[in-house]
Design a protein around this motif. Structure first.
Motif, PDB file in Angstrom:
ATOM      1  N   ALA A 195       0.880  -1.293  -0.120  1.00 23.89           N
ATOM      2  CA  ALA A 195       0.154  -0.115   0.083  1.00 23.89           C
ATOM      3  C   ALA A 195       0.785   1.199  -0.169  1.00 23.89           C
ATOM      4  CB  ALA A 195      -0.737  -0.049   1.123  1.00 23.89           C
ATOM      5  N   ILE A 196       1.976   1.451  -0.846  1.00 24.62           N
ATOM      6  CA  ILE A 196       2.650   2.557  -0.936  1.00 24.62           C
ATOM      7  C   ILE A 196       2.192   3.352  -2.033  1.00 24.62           C
ATOM      8  CG2 ILE A 196       5.141   3.211  -1.593  1.00 24.62           C
ATOM      9  CD1 ILE A 196       5.878   0.392  -0.403  1.00 24.62           C
ATOM     10  N   GLY A 197       2.328   4.781  -1.655  1.00 21.24           N
ATOM     11  CA  GLY A 197       1.619   5.551  -2.446  1.00 21.24           C
ATOM     12  C   GLY A 197       2.369   5.806  -3.755  1.00 21.24           C
ATOM     13  N   ARG A 198       3.633   6.107  -3.682  1.00 21.48           N
ATOM     14  CA  ARG A 198       4.605   6.155  -5.064  1.00 21.48           C
ATOM     15  C   ARG A 198       5.605   5.199  -4.780  1.00 21.48           C
ATOM     16  NH1 ARG A 198       4.526  10.484  -8.693  1.00 21.48           N
ATOM     17  NH2 ARG A 198       5.940   9.328 -10.026  1.00 21.48           N
ATOM     18  N   LYS A 199       5.992   4.363  -5.861  1.00 21.92           N
ATOM     19  CA  LYS A 199       7.182   3.488  -5.887  1.00 21.92           C
ATOM     20  C   LYS A 199       8.021   3.747  -6.972  1.00 21.92           C
ATOM     21  CE  LYS A 199       4.279  -0.243  -5.835  1.00 21.92           C
ATOM     22  NZ  LYS A 199       3.811  -1.636  -6.098  1.00 21.92           N
ATOM     23  N   ILE A 200       9.131   4.216  -6.564  1.00 16.92           N
ATOM     24  CA  ILE A 200      10.105   4.784  -7.732  1.00 16.92           C
ATOM     25  C   ILE A 200      11.503   3.949  -7.586  1.00 16.92           C
ATOM     26  CG2 ILE A 200      11.332   6.905  -8.243  1.00 16.92           C
ATOM     27  CD1 ILE A 200       9.133   8.409  -6.725  1.00 16.92           C
ATOM     28  N   PHE A 201      11.914   3.504  -8.602  1.00 19.15           N
ATOM     29  CA  PHE A 201      13.340   2.976  -8.786  1.00 19.15           C
ATOM     30  C   PHE A 201      14.190   3.943  -8.934  1.00 19.15           C
ATOM     31  CE2 PHE A 201      11.083  -1.345  -9.898  1.00 19.15           C
ATOM     32  CZ  PHE A 201      11.593  -1.959  -8.945  1.00 19.15           C
ATOM     33  N   VAL A 202      15.283   3.886  -8.319  1.00 23.19           N
ATOM     34  CA  VAL A 202      16.529   4.941  -8.521  1.00 23.19           C
ATOM     35  C   VAL A 202      17.791   3.839  -8.211  1.00 23.19           C
ATOM     36  CG1 VAL A 202      15.455   6.837  -7.312  1.00 23.19           C
ATOM     37  CG2 VAL A 202      16.468   5.238  -5.905  1.00 23.19           C
ATOM     38  N   HIS A 203      18.909   4.396  -8.489  1.00 29.65           N
ATOM     39  CA  HIS A 203      20.253   3.529  -8.575  1.00 29.65           C
ATOM     40  C   HIS A 203      20.121   2.452  -9.561  1.00 29.65           C
ATOM     41  CE1 HIS A 203      23.588   1.255  -6.839  1.00 29.65           C
ATOM     42  NE2 HIS A 203      23.892   2.349  -6.418  1.00 29.65           N
ATOM     43  N   ILE A 204      19.723   2.963 -10.666  1.00 28.60           N
ATOM     44  CA  ILE A 204      19.652   1.902 -11.813  1.00 28.60           C
ATOM     45  C   ILE A 204      20.972   1.859 -12.359  1.00 28.60           C
ATOM     46  CG2 ILE A 204      18.089   1.433 -13.688  1.00 28.60           C
ATOM     47  CD1 ILE A 204      16.116   3.740 -12.452  1.00 28.60           C
ATOM     48  N   ASN A 205      21.294   0.423 -12.550  1.00 28.63           N
ATOM     49  CA  ASN A 205      22.611   0.367 -13.576  1.00 28.63           C
ATOM     50  C   ASN A 205      22.450   0.321 -14.851  1.00 28.63           C
ATOM     51  OD1 ASN A 205      25.418  -0.206 -12.874  1.00 28.63           O
ATOM     52  ND2 ASN A 205      24.826  -2.294 -13.841  1.00 28.63           N
ATOM     53  N   ASN A 206      23.565   0.801 -15.531  1.00 26.41           N
ATOM     54  CA  ASN A 206      23.403   0.965 -17.047  1.00 26.41           C
ATOM     55  C   ASN A 206      23.126  -0.244 -17.673  1.00 26.41           C
ATOM     56  OD1 ASN A 206      26.100  -0.122 -17.541  1.00 26.41           O
ATOM     57  ND2 ASN A 206      26.558   1.407 -16.059  1.00 26.41           N
ATOM     58  N   SER A 207      23.298  -1.661 -17.094  1.00 28.62           N
ATOM     59  CA  SER A 207      22.862  -2.873 -17.635  1.00 28.62           C
ATOM     60  C   SER A 207      21.453  -3.189 -17.543  1.00 28.62           C
ATOM     61  CB  SER A 207      23.663  -3.942 -16.881  1.00 28.62           C
ATOM     62  OG  SER A 207      23.577  -3.874 -15.632  1.00 28.62           O
ATOM     63  N   ASN A 208      20.632  -2.493 -16.824  1.00 28.76           N
ATOM     64  CA  ASN A 208      19.302  -2.715 -16.505  1.00 28.76           C
ATOM     65  C   ASN A 208      18.426  -2.272 -17.650  1.00 28.76           C
ATOM     66  OD1 ASN A 208      16.672  -2.961 -15.392  1.00 28.76           O
ATOM     67  ND2 ASN A 208      17.354  -2.469 -13.329  1.00 28.76           N
ATOM     68  N   PRO A 209      17.832  -3.222 -18.237  1.00 30.05           N
ATOM     69  CA  PRO A 209      16.931  -2.899 -19.531  1.00 30.05           C
ATOM     70  C   PRO A 209      15.724  -2.063 -19.270  1.00 30.05           C
ATOM     71  CG  PRO A 209      16.310  -5.180 -18.734  1.00 30.05           C
ATOM     72  CD  PRO A 209      17.525  -4.681 -18.011  1.00 30.05           C
ATOM     73  N   VAL A 210      15.207  -1.786 -17.976  1.00 34.17           N
ATOM     74  CA  VAL A 210      14.461  -0.842 -17.512  1.00 34.17           C
ATOM     75  C   VAL A 210      14.640   0.560 -17.991  1.00 34.17           C
ATOM     76  CG1 VAL A 210      13.245  -2.144 -15.530  1.00 34.17           C
ATOM     77  CG2 VAL A 210      14.842  -0.215 -15.327  1.00 34.17           C
ATOM     78  N   LEU A 211      15.821   0.781 -18.231  1.00 31.20           N
ATOM     79  CA  LEU A 211      16.388   2.118 -18.671  1.00 31.20           C
ATOM     80  C   LEU A 211      15.729   2.430 -20.026  1.00 31.20           C
ATOM     81  CD1 LEU A 211      19.999   2.245 -17.326  1.00 31.20           C
ATOM     82  CD2 LEU A 211      18.106   3.607 -16.304  1.00 31.20           C
ATOM     83  N   LEU A 212      15.545   1.262 -20.856  1.00 33.99           N
ATOM     84  CA  LEU A 212      15.259   1.717 -22.119  1.00 33.99           C
ATOM     85  C   LEU A 212      13.603   1.704 -22.388  1.00 33.99           C
ATOM     86  CD1 LEU A 212      17.706  -1.010 -23.607  1.00 33.99           C
ATOM     87  CD2 LEU A 212      18.058   1.513 -23.290  1.00 33.99           C
ATOM     88  N   GLU A 213      13.255   3.020 -22.634  1.00 32.19           N
ATOM     89  CA  GLU A 213      11.579   2.706 -22.969  1.00 32.19           C
ATOM     90  C   GLU A 213      11.233   1.917 -24.303  1.00 32.19           C
ATOM     91  OE1 GLU A 213      10.199   7.123 -23.827  1.00 32.19           O
ATOM     92  OE2 GLU A 213      11.504   7.726 -22.156  1.00 32.19           O
ATOM     93  N   GLY A 214      10.212   1.375 -23.967  1.00 34.08           N
ATOM     94  CA  GLY A 214       9.673   0.472 -25.097  1.00 34.08           C
ATOM     95  C   GLY A 214      10.104  -1.011 -24.494  1.00 34.08           C
TER      96      GLY A 214
END
Ligand code: MLT
Ligand code: MN
Length: 307
Positions: free
Chosen positions: A265-284
């Motif tokens: 039940a968290i209001g906003r969940k935000i990923f930070v400290h994202i490594n350059n290997s992580n595919p979530v960095l890529l839109e789409g």
């Protein structure tokens, strides 16, 4: 309370200086679907006048330059930055302190373990003790955030140990293992007299029942988004360490952050400290879509929240 993401990437940033991987190449060429990101740090304020930095990243100088609210506006020398609060002594959390060495008073909050690591490294003596007050952040006890000279921010901070490890530069060539100590903490920020709780947990090796209880019902949680999967760097051929070995839990999987924070039940969940290997960095990417479908925001530099 205002919380602004000054930097959203893990150590190395995106693109990382020596990475020729496809995602970093795209970021370097300013592909809008692979937006560049600087190394992780937040700025928080209750009055939008004086600000506290949560970690001081190696990119702090350019982060300040691109954030007008952090520019000096009084006299010949001044700064709206009243203090810095550290979650650990990793290079990507402390190197920015070296860019704050121009005799500007500020308060430096960190646990006894992190203060000892800084005190043991004389390069940080460039922060003159007659300007920079090093204050011990207690564990599991809220402390008011105040600037040098008694300025009261109206914010309380609570530091709590999370599963993590000593900084890489303190490992001494050994695997130190994962422990819950003052070397690696999460922060809860609260505006005194108001309900909103904002958490900053940029490094966390595993979810524990105690941590889940703490995060339940939070207004916003900025959480460790280093890797999508634990063996991601090995599979990509860019490293030989798992996320766990580095003190980071992954986003995906049954023991990942998405599953662990799903029902809290968290209001906003935000990923930070994202490594350059992580595919979530890529839109789409399918991974970005999966994270967003679970209610997560993948932070970008400049993301601002009012809570
Ligand atoms: C980490 O987040 O694992 C550390 O920042 C690694 C490092 O110190 O380079
Ligand atoms: Mn890091």
């Amino acid at each position: 309370m205002r919380a602004v993401v000054l930097g959203s990437a893990a150590g190395g940033g995106f693109p990382q200086w020596n990475s020729n991987a496809a995602a970093c190449r795209r970021a370097r060429r300013r592909d809008p679907a692979a937006a560049a990101r600087s190394q992780a740090s937040l700025a928080v304020s209750a009055d939008a006048h004086a600000w506290f930095l949560l970690n001081a990243s190696p990119d702090l100088r350019t982060q300040i330059a691109s954030s007008e609210f952090l520019w000096p506006s009084e006299g010949l020398r001044s700064s709206p930055i009243a203090g810095v609060v550290l979650t650990g002594a990793d290079v990507d959390a402390v190197a920015g302190l070296l860019s704050m060495r121009e005799r500007q008073p500020f308060a430096l909050y960190a646990t006894a373990e992190v203060q000892a690591a800084l005190a043991g490294n004389p390069i940080f003596d460039v922060l003159s003790p007659d300007c920079v007050e090093r204050r011990i952040l207690p564990l599991d006890r809220p402390a008011p955030l105040t600037g040098v000279g008694g300025y009261d921010s109206g914010l309380d901070v609570l530091a709590f140990p999370v599963p993590g490890k000593v900084p890489l530069w303190c490992e001494g060539g050994r695997d130190p293992g994962v422990h819950e100590t003052g070397h690696s903490v999460g922060l809860a920020l609260a505006e005194r007299g108001r309900g909103a709780h904002v958490f900053f947990v940029p490094g966390c090796a595993a979810m524990t029942p105690g941590l889940a209880r703490r995060l339940r019902g939070a207004s916003a949680v900025f959480f460790d988004g280093t890797l999508w999967r634990d063996d991601e760097m090995i599979r990509l051929g860019v490293g030989d360490k798992t996320g766990r070995r580095m003190g980071h839990m992954s986003m995906s999987g049954d023991d990942g952050a998405i599953a662990a924070l799903r029902d809290l039940a968290i209001g906003r969940k935000i990923f930070v400290h994202i490594n350059n290997s992580n595919p979530v960095l890529l839109e789409g990417s399918p991974e970005r879509a999966a994270a967003e479908a679970e209610g997560w925001t993948v932070a970008h530099d400049g993301l601002a929240l009012t809570l």
